[in-house]
Design a protein around this motif. Structure first.
Motif, PDB file in Angstrom:
ATOM      1  N   ALA A  20      70.390 103.945   4.612  1.00  0.00           N
ATOM      2  CA  ALA A  20      68.822 104.222   5.106  1.00  0.00           C
ATOM      3  C   ALA A  20      68.406 105.618   5.609  1.00  0.00           C
ATOM      4  O   ALA A  20      67.192 105.948   5.581  1.00  0.00           O
ATOM      5  CB  ALA A  20      68.348 102.976   5.772  1.00  0.00           C
ATOM      6  N   GLN A  21      69.394 106.181   6.363  1.00  0.00           N
ATOM      7  CA  GLN A  21      68.959 107.410   6.813  1.00  0.00           C
ATOM      8  C   GLN A  21      68.708 108.668   5.915  1.00  0.00           C
ATOM      9  O   GLN A  21      68.398 109.527   6.706  1.00  0.00           O
ATOM     10  CB  GLN A  21      70.243 107.517   7.930  1.00  0.00           C
ATOM     11  CG  GLN A  21      70.402 106.643   9.262  1.00  0.00           C
ATOM     12  CD  GLN A  21      71.262 106.841  10.092  1.00  0.00           C
ATOM     13  OE1 GLN A  21      71.466 108.202  10.362  1.00  0.00           O
ATOM     14  NE2 GLN A  21      71.892 106.037  10.719  1.00  0.00           N
ATOM     15  N   ILE A  22      68.845 108.482   5.022  1.00  0.00           N
ATOM     16  CA  ILE A  22      68.548 109.655   3.845  1.00  0.00           C
ATOM     17  C   ILE A  22      66.931 109.621   4.072  1.00  0.00           C
ATOM     18  O   ILE A  22      66.392 108.590   3.827  1.00  0.00           O
ATOM     19  CB  ILE A  22      68.766 109.405   2.479  1.00  0.00           C
ATOM     20  CG1 ILE A  22      70.415 109.349   2.501  1.00  0.00           C
ATOM     21  CG2 ILE A  22      68.642 110.438   1.783  1.00  0.00           C
ATOM     22  CD1 ILE A  22      70.962 109.007   0.993  1.00  0.00           C
ATOM     23  N   PRO A  23      66.406 110.741   4.468  1.00  0.00           N
ATOM     24  CA  PRO A  23      64.938 110.698   4.496  1.00  0.00           C
ATOM     25  C   PRO A  23      64.254 110.574   3.086  1.00  0.00           C
ATOM     26  O   PRO A  23      64.828 111.031   2.037  1.00  0.00           O
ATOM     27  CB  PRO A  23      64.722 112.386   4.939  1.00  0.00           C
ATOM     28  CG  PRO A  23      65.859 112.909   5.700  1.00  0.00           C
ATOM     29  CD  PRO A  23      67.020 112.044   4.698  1.00  0.00           C
ATOM     30  N   PRO A  24      63.019 109.951   2.940  1.00  0.00           N
ATOM     31  CA  PRO A  24      62.323 109.553   1.936  1.00  0.00           C
ATOM     32  C   PRO A  24      62.164 110.870   1.136  1.00  0.00           C
ATOM     33  O   PRO A  24      61.600 111.729   1.738  1.00  0.00           O
ATOM     34  CB  PRO A  24      61.268 108.790   2.180  1.00  0.00           C
ATOM     35  CG  PRO A  24      61.447 108.260   3.628  1.00  0.00           C
ATOM     36  CD  PRO A  24      62.323 109.122   4.244  1.00  0.00           C
ATOM     37  N   GLY A  25      62.441 110.887  -0.063  1.00  0.00           N
ATOM     38  CA  GLY A  25      62.296 112.301  -0.816  1.00  0.00           C
ATOM     39  C   GLY A  25      63.182 113.398  -0.836  1.00  0.00           C
ATOM     40  O   GLY A  25      62.885 114.361  -1.343  1.00  0.00           O
ATOM     41  N   TYR A  26      64.133 112.995   0.035  1.00  0.00           N
ATOM     42  CA  TYR A  26      65.171 114.349   0.391  1.00  0.00           C
ATOM     43  C   TYR A  26      65.669 114.944  -0.785  1.00  0.00           C
ATOM     44  O   TYR A  26      65.922 116.248  -0.914  1.00  0.00           O
ATOM     45  CB  TYR A  26      66.159 113.844   1.235  1.00  0.00           C
ATOM     46  CG  TYR A  26      67.159 114.894   2.008  1.00  0.00           C
ATOM     47  CD1 TYR A  26      66.338 115.622   3.031  1.00  0.00           C
ATOM     48  CD2 TYR A  26      68.455 115.093   1.542  1.00  0.00           C
ATOM     49  CE1 TYR A  26      67.202 116.533   3.649  1.00  0.00           C
ATOM     50  CE2 TYR A  26      69.249 115.991   2.161  1.00  0.00           C
ATOM     51  CZ  TYR A  26      68.436 116.811   3.259  1.00  0.00           C
ATOM     52  OH  TYR A  26      69.237 117.737   3.822  1.00  0.00           O
ATOM     53  N   TYR A  27      65.893 114.164  -1.494  1.00  0.00           N
ATOM     54  CA  TYR A  27      66.640 114.687  -2.944  1.00  0.00           C
ATOM     55  C   TYR A  27      66.014 114.656  -4.281  1.00  0.00           C
ATOM     56  O   TYR A  27      66.250 114.800  -5.182  1.00  0.00           O
ATOM     57  CB  TYR A  27      67.779 113.955  -3.194  1.00  0.00           C
ATOM     58  CG  TYR A  27      68.913 114.026  -2.348  1.00  0.00           C
ATOM     59  CD1 TYR A  27      69.645 115.397  -2.012  1.00  0.00           C
ATOM     60  CD2 TYR A  27      69.442 112.990  -1.453  1.00  0.00           C
ATOM     61  CE1 TYR A  27      70.539 115.525  -1.105  1.00  0.00           C
ATOM     62  CE2 TYR A  27      70.616 113.140  -0.476  1.00  0.00           C
ATOM     63  CZ  TYR A  27      71.061 114.364  -0.504  1.00  0.00           C
ATOM     64  OH  TYR A  27      72.205 114.574   0.605  1.00  0.00           O
ATOM     65  N   ASP A  28      64.449 114.423  -4.116  1.00  0.00           N
ATOM     66  CA  ASP A  28      63.391 114.543  -5.184  1.00  0.00           C
ATOM     67  C   ASP A  28      63.808 115.851  -6.223  1.00  0.00           C
ATOM     68  O   ASP A  28      63.587 115.664  -7.316  1.00  0.00           O
ATOM     69  CB  ASP A  28      62.138 114.258  -4.667  1.00  0.00           C
ATOM     70  CG  ASP A  28      61.872 112.926  -4.441  1.00  0.00           C
ATOM     71  OD1 ASP A  28      62.421 111.948  -4.665  1.00  0.00           O
ATOM     72  OD2 ASP A  28      60.613 112.815  -3.957  1.00  0.00           O
ATOM     73  N   ALA A  29      63.861 116.628  -5.410  1.00  0.00           N
ATOM     74  CA  ALA A  29      63.973 118.066  -6.420  1.00  0.00           C
ATOM     75  C   ALA A  29      65.400 118.249  -7.345  1.00  0.00           C
ATOM     76  O   ALA A  29      65.182 118.922  -8.018  1.00  0.00           O
ATOM     77  CB  ALA A  29      63.953 119.261  -5.434  1.00  0.00           C
ATOM     78  N   ALA A  30      66.280 117.317  -7.225  1.00  0.00           N
ATOM     79  CA  ALA A  30      67.449 117.256  -7.872  1.00  0.00           C
ATOM     80  C   ALA A  30      67.214 116.486  -8.900  1.00  0.00           C
ATOM     81  O   ALA A  30      68.104 116.611  -9.810  1.00  0.00           O
ATOM     82  CB  ALA A  30      68.664 116.831  -7.040  1.00  0.00           C
ATOM     83  N   GLY A  31      66.200 115.568  -9.244  1.00  0.00           N
ATOM     84  CA  GLY A  31      66.131 114.575 -10.255  1.00  0.00           C
ATOM     85  C   GLY A  31      66.313 115.246 -11.498  1.00  0.00           C
ATOM     86  O   GLY A  31      65.366 116.407 -11.815  1.00  0.00           O
ATOM     87  N   GLY A  32      67.275 114.948 -12.412  1.00  0.00           N
ATOM     88  CA  GLY A  32      67.264 115.095 -13.872  1.00  0.00           C
ATOM     89  C   GLY A  32      67.850 116.698 -14.089  1.00  0.00           C
ATOM     90  O   GLY A  32      67.918 117.190 -15.235  1.00  0.00           O
ATOM     91  N   LEU A  33      68.218 117.436 -13.005  1.00  0.00           N
ATOM     92  CA  LEU A  33      69.332 118.511 -13.234  1.00  0.00           C
ATOM     93  C   LEU A  33      70.369 118.518 -13.163  1.00  0.00           C
ATOM     94  O   LEU A  33      71.231 117.448 -12.682  1.00  0.00           O
ATOM     95  CB  LEU A  33      68.687 119.538 -11.931  1.00  0.00           C
ATOM     96  CG  LEU A  33      67.266 119.716 -11.604  1.00  0.00           C
ATOM     97  CD1 LEU A  33      67.047 120.648 -10.268  1.00  0.00           C
ATOM     98  CD2 LEU A  33      66.657 120.543 -12.952  1.00  0.00           C
ATOM     99  N   SER A  34      71.197 119.412 -13.527  1.00  0.00           N
ATOM    100  CA  SER A  34      72.569 119.639 -13.698  1.00  0.00           C
ATOM    101  C   SER A  34      73.169 121.078 -13.640  1.00  0.00           C
ATOM    102  O   SER A  34      72.251 121.845 -13.628  1.00  0.00           O
ATOM    103  CB  SER A  34      73.133 118.980 -14.938  1.00  0.00           C
ATOM    104  OG  SER A  34      72.778 119.610 -16.091  1.00  0.00           O
ATOM    105  N   GLY A  35      74.397 121.469 -13.345  1.00  0.00           N
ATOM    106  CA  GLY A  35      74.875 122.425 -13.380  1.00  0.00           C
ATOM    107  C   GLY A  35      74.252 123.375 -12.293  1.00  0.00           C
ATOM    108  O   GLY A  35      74.137 122.961 -11.239  1.00  0.00           O
TER     109      GLY A  35
END
Length: 356
Positions: A20-35
């Motif tokens: 739960a300590q991952i801030p809300p939205g912290y990884y939103d920019a990574a959604g759907g990406l690869s490589g």
């Protein structure tokens, strides 16, 4: 529906707190990406961290690397599940110091040697994600050799870490091999370094293992292998949260270990038989239900199942076990990209999961 025993529920509550300590939205920019697109997005998320002073590291280690009893967690001397040959304690004068052998003192190990990025250069020099408290003598033996699998052994530490010629394809020089319990820790450390300093490595001298901040092909295969055979542990999750409180950035490959394979692919050949890669989900994408093939080490055990969104929200789905497979109810899960994590006996397996 699977019913958890009370002890598992208590552990689950503890595990929820850490994730739960991952801030809300912290990884939103990574959604759907690869490589490289995913690596670049993660770099932008974790760059510009708060830089600490080198002299403060011994103090910060008491937050990031302490076991019960004020004991220093030293991956070069520890024996998980057994009795280590020696232990160090914080605030007891165990910092190096002179040493003539193991067990004399501990110091600050740059697991990514400082000579590989140009010496005492900020912010790499004090980045806690690659700095660990380790026995001074073993640290000295490791020197600035790459990590790798040892073929012909020239020296062995008291906990079983080894120095010798490399047996991995593509490199024959001297390497240092930590014990199996910590190989994944160091691999995910290296994936962090390659991502945190992605495109910020123009003046890095490199090494036999690295080209700037990026792993050379032979080393990448080794780190992919180590990350797969030694999945994320509670110790890593706890440390990730502790470092976040200091530097205000995170290691994405501990929070979302599936990012490793989405950026760099899978280890080649026989290396694909290890734990983290044995977690199979079908169908994927899924809608109402999905089936998970249980890793062979946990087929006869009651696992913990978690589904984690890109911003750290956690679901605990209903599931049924039938032999080597689990059927998971996905009905209430919103559409999106997730990490499905299966935990048993202090190990975690994972896979990317898409809900339609």
């Amino acid at each position: 529906m699977q019913i958890f025993f009370l002890s598992q529920i208590l552990f689950l509550l503890l595990f929820v707190t850490t994730f739960a300590q991952i801030p809300p939205g912290y990884y939103d920019a990574a959604g759907g990406l690869s490589g490289t697109a995913l690596q670049s997005a993660l770099h932008n998320t974790i760059k510009n961290h708060t830089v600490v002073d080198y002299g403060s590291l011994y103090t910060w280690f008491q937050t990031t690397d302490m076991e019960s009893g004020n004991v220093v967690r030293d991956m070069y001397s520890d024996v998980p599940g057994g009795t280590p040959p020696y232990v160090y304690h914080y605030n007891s004068g165990d910092e190096c110091g002179n040493y003539g052998g193991e067990g004399a003192c501990y110091n600050r190990e740059h697991s990514w040697p400082k000579s590989w990025f140009g010496g005492e250069v900020s912010p790499m020099y004090t980045d806690l994600f690659h700095l660990y408290p380790t026995d001074g003598y073993v640290n000295n033996q490791r020197n600035n050799y790459p990590y790798g699998d040892v073929g012909s052994v020239t020296w062995t530490s008291l906990n079983g870490s080894r120095l010798g010629s490399c047996s991995d394809a593509g490199y024959t020089g001297t390497v240092f091999e930590p014990i199996d319990d910590y190989k994944g820790d160091f691999a995910r450390t290296y994936f962090y370094m390659s991502t945190r300093y992605y495109t910020e490595d123009n003046n890095w001298p490199g090494s036999p293992m690295t080209d700037g901040s990026q792993l050379k092909p032979w080393a990448l295969q080794v780190m992919l292998d180590w990350s797969a055979q030694d999945p994320v542990s509670e110790k890593e999750t706890s440390r990730n949260n502790a470092v976040y409180q200091v530097q205000h950035n995170r290691n994405p490959f501990i929070d979302h270990p599936e990012f490793v394979n989405e950026i760099w692919g899978f280890p080649v050949g026989a290396r694909q038989n290890h734990g983290a890669l044995s977690l199979k989900i079908f169908p994927n994408p899924c809608s109402e239900f999905c089936t998970v093939g249980m890793p062979s080490p946990v087929e006869d055990q009651v696992p913990t199942i978690m589904i984690i969104s890109m911003n750290g929200t956690i679901w605990y789905p209903e599931f049924r076990s039938a032999g080597p497979e689990l059927t998971i109810n996905m009905h209430s899960l919103p559409a999106g990209i997730y990490c499905l994590m299966l935990k048993s006996d202090q190990r975690i397996w994972y896979s990317r999961l898409v809900k339609e």
